[in-house]
Design a protein around this motif. Structure first.
Motif, PDB file in Angstrom:
ATOM      1  N   THR A  21       4.659  -5.622  17.652  1.00 50.18           N
ATOM      2  CA  THR A  21       3.216  -5.308  17.663  1.00 50.18           C
ATOM      3  C   THR A  21       3.336  -3.636  17.690  1.00 50.18           C
ATOM      4  OG1 THR A  21       2.581  -7.344  19.108  1.00 50.18           O
ATOM      5  CG2 THR A  21       1.298  -5.300  19.388  1.00 50.18           C
ATOM      6  N   GLN A  22       4.343  -3.074  18.316  1.00 52.11           N
ATOM      7  CA  GLN A  22       4.170  -1.632  18.221  1.00 52.11           C
ATOM      8  C   GLN A  22       4.350  -1.202  16.696  1.00 52.11           C
ATOM      9  OE1 GLN A  22       7.176   0.081  20.888  1.00 52.11           O
ATOM     10  NE2 GLN A  22       5.986  -0.327  22.756  1.00 52.11           N
ATOM     11  N   GLN A  23       5.287  -1.764  15.867  1.00 51.99           N
ATOM     12  CA  GLN A  23       5.373  -1.432  14.628  1.00 51.99           C
ATOM     13  C   GLN A  23       4.317  -1.509  13.662  1.00 51.99           C
ATOM     14  OE1 GLN A  23       8.269   0.335  14.283  1.00 51.99           O
ATOM     15  NE2 GLN A  23       8.560  -0.113  16.554  1.00 51.99           N
ATOM     16  N   GLY A  51       0.608  -6.746   9.075  1.00 52.67           N
ATOM     17  CA  GLY A  51       0.697  -8.115   9.778  1.00 52.67           C
ATOM     18  C   GLY A  51       0.006  -8.603  10.504  1.00 52.67           C
ATOM     19  N   PHE A  52      -1.259  -8.101  10.718  1.00 52.41           N
ATOM     20  CA  PHE A  52      -2.164  -8.653  11.552  1.00 52.41           C
ATOM     21  C   PHE A  52      -3.089  -9.726  11.065  1.00 52.41           C
ATOM     22  CE2 PHE A  52      -1.624  -4.433  13.705  1.00 52.41           C
ATOM     23  CZ  PHE A  52      -1.136  -4.632  14.746  1.00 52.41           C
ATOM     24  N   GLY A  53      -2.784  -9.818   9.759  1.00 53.99           N
ATOM     25  CA  GLY A  53      -3.719 -10.843   8.985  1.00 53.99           C
ATOM     26  C   GLY A  53      -5.184 -10.812   9.007  1.00 53.99           C
ATOM     27  N   THR A  54      -5.806 -10.399   9.992  1.00 51.88           N
ATOM     28  CA  THR A  54      -7.554 -10.239   9.804  1.00 51.88           C
ATOM     29  C   THR A  54      -7.912  -9.070  10.459  1.00 51.88           C
ATOM     30  OG1 THR A  54      -7.942 -11.297  12.143  1.00 51.88           O
ATOM     31  CG2 THR A  54      -7.718 -12.875   9.983  1.00 51.88           C
ATOM     32  N   ALA A  55      -8.902  -8.482   9.952  1.00 52.00           N
ATOM     33  CA  ALA A  55      -9.576  -7.364  10.259  1.00 52.00           C
ATOM     34  C   ALA A  55      -9.844  -7.332  11.804  1.00 52.00           C
ATOM     35  CB  ALA A  55     -10.702  -6.854   9.873  1.00 52.00           C
ATOM     36  N   ALA A  56     -10.094  -8.482  12.262  1.00 54.81           N
ATOM     37  CA  ALA A  56     -10.423  -8.778  13.766  1.00 54.81           C
ATOM     38  C   ALA A  56      -9.379  -8.590  14.831  1.00 54.81           C
ATOM     39  CB  ALA A  56     -11.132 -10.105  14.037  1.00 54.81           C
ATOM     40  N   SER A  57      -8.333  -9.156  14.238  1.00 49.15           N
ATOM     41  CA  SER A  57      -7.006  -9.143  14.872  1.00 49.15           C
ATOM     42  C   SER A  57      -6.485  -7.469  15.200  1.00 49.15           C
ATOM     43  CB  SER A  57      -5.959  -9.935  14.171  1.00 49.15           C
ATOM     44  OG  SER A  57      -4.422  -9.726  14.968  1.00 49.15           O
ATOM     45  N   LEU A  58      -6.639  -6.828  13.885  1.00 51.31           N
ATOM     46  CA  LEU A  58      -6.217  -5.394  13.779  1.00 51.31           C
ATOM     47  C   LEU A  58      -7.211  -4.602  14.661  1.00 51.31           C
ATOM     48  CD1 LEU A  58      -5.080  -2.776  12.688  1.00 51.31           C
ATOM     49  CD2 LEU A  58      -6.722  -2.958  10.851  1.00 51.31           C
ATOM     50  N   ASP A  85      -9.435  -4.824   6.034  1.00 51.47           N
ATOM     51  CA  ASP A  85      -8.871  -6.178   5.622  1.00 51.47           C
ATOM     52  C   ASP A  85      -7.540  -5.690   5.006  1.00 51.47           C
ATOM     53  OD1 ASP A  85     -10.966  -7.913   6.774  1.00 51.47           O
ATOM     54  OD2 ASP A  85     -12.341  -7.185   4.818  1.00 51.47           O
ATOM     55  N   ARG A  86      -7.589  -4.813   3.894  1.00 55.04           N
ATOM     56  CA  ARG A  86      -6.284  -4.706   3.482  1.00 55.04           C
ATOM     57  C   ARG A  86      -5.117  -4.121   4.493  1.00 55.04           C
ATOM     58  NH1 ARG A  86      -4.477  -3.471  -1.671  1.00 55.04           N
ATOM     59  NH2 ARG A  86      -2.250  -3.567  -1.649  1.00 55.04           N
ATOM     60  N   ILE A  87      -5.589  -3.282   5.123  1.00 57.54           N
ATOM     61  CA  ILE A  87      -4.607  -2.774   6.057  1.00 57.54           C
ATOM     62  C   ILE A  87      -4.150  -3.910   7.168  1.00 57.54           C
ATOM     63  CG2 ILE A  87      -4.530  -1.087   8.093  1.00 57.54           C
ATOM     64  CD1 ILE A  87      -5.990   0.923   6.543  1.00 57.54           C
ATOM     65  N   ALA A  88      -5.043  -4.370   7.484  1.00 57.33           N
ATOM     66  CA  ALA A  88      -4.790  -5.659   8.691  1.00 57.33           C
ATOM     67  C   ALA A  88      -3.647  -6.656   7.788  1.00 57.33           C
ATOM     68  CB  ALA A  88      -5.902  -6.756   8.839  1.00 57.33           C
ATOM     69  N   ALA A  89      -3.708  -6.656   6.584  1.00 57.59           N
ATOM     70  CA  ALA A  89      -2.928  -7.772   6.000  1.00 57.59           C
ATOM     71  C   ALA A  89      -1.232  -6.714   5.664  1.00 57.59           C
ATOM     72  CB  ALA A  89      -3.196  -7.887   4.521  1.00 57.59           C
ATOM     73  N   GLU A  90      -1.532  -5.686   5.239  1.00 56.32           N
ATOM     74  CA  GLU A  90      -0.344  -4.896   4.940  1.00 56.32           C
ATOM     75  C   GLU A  90       0.462  -4.792   6.404  1.00 56.32           C
ATOM     76  OE1 GLU A  90       1.016  -3.645   2.209  1.00 56.32           O
ATOM     77  OE2 GLU A  90      -0.383  -4.334   1.087  1.00 56.32           O
ATOM     78  N   ALA A  96      -4.019  -0.761  21.924  1.00 56.98           N
ATOM     79  CA  ALA A  96      -2.858   0.182  21.971  1.00 56.98           C
ATOM     80  C   ALA A  96      -3.555   1.700  22.147  1.00 56.98           C
ATOM     81  CB  ALA A  96      -2.204   0.100  20.714  1.00 56.98           C
ATOM     82  N   LEU A  97      -4.754   1.976  21.417  1.00 56.48           N
ATOM     83  CA  LEU A  97      -5.119   3.274  20.980  1.00 56.48           C
ATOM     84  C   LEU A  97      -6.535   3.444  22.044  1.00 56.48           C
ATOM     85  CD1 LEU A  97      -4.245   3.949  17.533  1.00 56.48           C
ATOM     86  CD2 LEU A  97      -2.632   4.124  19.590  1.00 56.48           C
ATOM     87  N   GLY A  98      -7.231   2.476  22.432  1.00 55.97           N
ATOM     88  CA  GLY A  98      -8.514   2.621  22.946  1.00 55.97           C
ATOM     89  C   GLY A  98      -9.543   2.984  21.774  1.00 55.97           C
ATOM     90  N   VAL A  99      -9.214   2.751  20.549  1.00 60.17           N
ATOM     91  CA  VAL A  99     -10.350   3.221  19.459  1.00 60.17           C
ATOM     92  C   VAL A  99     -10.314   2.080  18.565  1.00 60.17           C
ATOM     93  CG1 VAL A  99     -10.184   5.680  20.072  1.00 60.17           C
ATOM     94  CG2 VAL A  99      -8.737   4.638  18.269  1.00 60.17           C
ATOM     95  N   SER A 100     -11.551   1.952  17.753  1.00 60.07           N
ATOM     96  CA  SER A 100     -11.339   1.183  16.331  1.00 60.07           C
ATOM     97  C   SER A 100     -10.750   1.817  15.409  1.00 60.07           C
ATOM     98  CB  SER A 100     -13.150   0.786  16.207  1.00 60.07           C
ATOM     99  OG  SER A 100     -13.613   1.929  15.708  1.00 60.07           O
ATOM    100  N   PRO A 101     -10.598   0.999  14.163  1.00 64.01           N
ATOM    101  CA  PRO A 101      -9.888   1.346  13.055  1.00 64.01           C
ATOM    102  C   PRO A 101     -10.822   2.505  12.375  1.00 64.01           C
ATOM    103  CG  PRO A 101      -9.660  -0.843  13.232  1.00 64.01           C
ATOM    104  CD  PRO A 101     -10.548  -0.541  14.214  1.00 64.01           C
ATOM    105  N   ARG A 102     -12.216   2.332  12.451  1.00 68.55           N
ATOM    106  CA  ARG A 102     -13.224   3.461  12.031  1.00 68.55           C
ATOM    107  C   ARG A 102     -13.030   4.638  12.623  1.00 68.55           C
ATOM    108  NH1 ARG A 102     -17.501   3.874   8.649  1.00 68.55           N
ATOM    109  NH2 ARG A 102     -17.440   1.583   8.290  1.00 68.55           N
TER     110      ARG A 102
END
Length: 344
Positions: free
Chosen positions: A283-285, A309-316, A302-307, A323-329
């Motif tokens: 998960t850390q990696q 290994g989180f699978g979905t944007a929701a999982s990312l 969506d693409r970053i989630a796949a790259e 881990a960081l306390g913030v959203s991807p955006r």
């Protein structure tokens, strides 16, 4: 490794360079002071400009004894702390002695006066047993902190209000940070540079300094255990393979097979070597891979989630928030600015 809780601003008031003030004490460890100056001193903007100003101060200006056979002349007294954006308190060789002041968990008058000069909102960090100073000042009460593993028991006894994590390399509680031992000061300083200016700047500093941008695991892997089964194999091959295949589902059975181990043996050996479980490490990696892609590419979530290994944007989003306390955006906006064409 400690995770990012929040990030302080990267610049000083009025647009000046961020000022890092290193507070040294008698018995200072030269390597720790050098770490702070080297890591922050090597940080450069894209135009090659220095991003930090470094100042060293002592409780009294003049010659300061080190834990070696030489002294260091420090020109600045505690008044330098009044101008700091970040204060770093390294260890002292005296911290390893059973001194009355340390054992009582109290600050001496000179140290109390010095710390009282620090402006509210200033980021303050310790390296190794410098955490005793922060704890004695009450800065770590109710917060997560670490110190050198040899001093953890005494630290817990003196400061029961502090949540001690003996396994990590560093902790980040926003405006107060602590590093475990001497070399983990490198990890902490790189983390602060990364938090201030992004992974690209921190990675450049790491390359200049010839150190890894991230170290795996925590200080648990450096603690000598009284009884330990002889290690006949390593999990390093599986870890290296996993890093090359983060975009695909990875099972414990698959990783264990890379080392020709049972899942149970692999999990035990992995924790012994790295300090955390295989799933925690994965998960850390994946979080780190996602951070890199958010900072350095225009890929959608969506693409970053796949790259990563989180699978979905929701999982990312869930893992990044945890881990960081913030959203991807929000993370991308912080480190790359707005208007980058991101699709959230």
């Amino acid at each position: 490794m400690g995770v990012v809780e929040s990030c302080s601003g990267s610049g000083g008031p009025g647009g000046r360079r961020h000022r890092v003030v290193v507070l040294v004490r008698d018995g200072m460890l030269p390597i720790e002071v050098g770490i702070v100056h080297r890591i922050f001193g090597e940080a450069r903007s894209a135009a090659g400009e220095r991003l930090y100003e470094l100042v060293t101060c002592a409780l009294e200006p003049g010659d300061v004894r080190t834990d070696t056979d030489f002294t260091v002349h420090v020109a600045h007294g505690p008044e330098a702390l009044e101008t700091a954006d970040t204060v770093v308190v390294p260890a002292s060789g005296a911290d390893y002695d059973v001194g009355a002041e340390r054992c009582a968990g109290r600050l001496g008058p000179a140290m109390a006066d010095a710390l009282g000069r620090i402006r509210p909102g200033t980021r303050i960090a310790s390296i190794c047993t410098g955490a005793f100073v922060l704890a004695a000042a009450g800065l770590l009460d109710g917060r997560r902190a670490t110190t050198h593993w040899r001093s953890v028991d005494q630290f817990r006894e003196l400061f029961p209000a502090v949540e001690v994590d003996a396994d990590v390399l560093y902790t980040d509680e926003g405006d107060v940070l602590t590093a475990a031992g001497v070399a983990s000061g490198i990890d902490l300083c790189l983390h602060m540079v990364r938090c201030d200016h992004g992974a690209a700047v921190a990675n450049d500093v790491a390359r200049r300094t010839v150190v890894p941008p991230h170290r795996e695991g925590g200080q648990a892997q450096y603690i000598r255990r009284p009884i330990r089964e002889p290690q006949v194999s390593s999990t390093g091959t599986a870890r290296a393979w996993a890093l090359e295949h983060l975009d695909r589902p990875l099972s414990l059975r698959e990783l264990a097979a890379r080392e020709s181990m049972s899942v149970r043996t692999f999990t035990r050996r992995f924790r012994e070597e790295v300090g955390i479980s295989p799933l925690q490490w994965l998960t850390q990696q994946r979080v780190e891979r996602a951070r890199q892609l958010l900072e350095e590419t225009e890929l959608t979530v969506d693409r970053i989630a796949a790259e990563a290994g989180f699978g979905t944007a929701a999982s990312l989003r869930q893992h990044l928030q945890s881990a960081l306390g913030v959203s991807p955006r929000a993370y991308r906006s912080t480190f790359r600015g707005s208007g980058n064409g991101m699709v959230a």
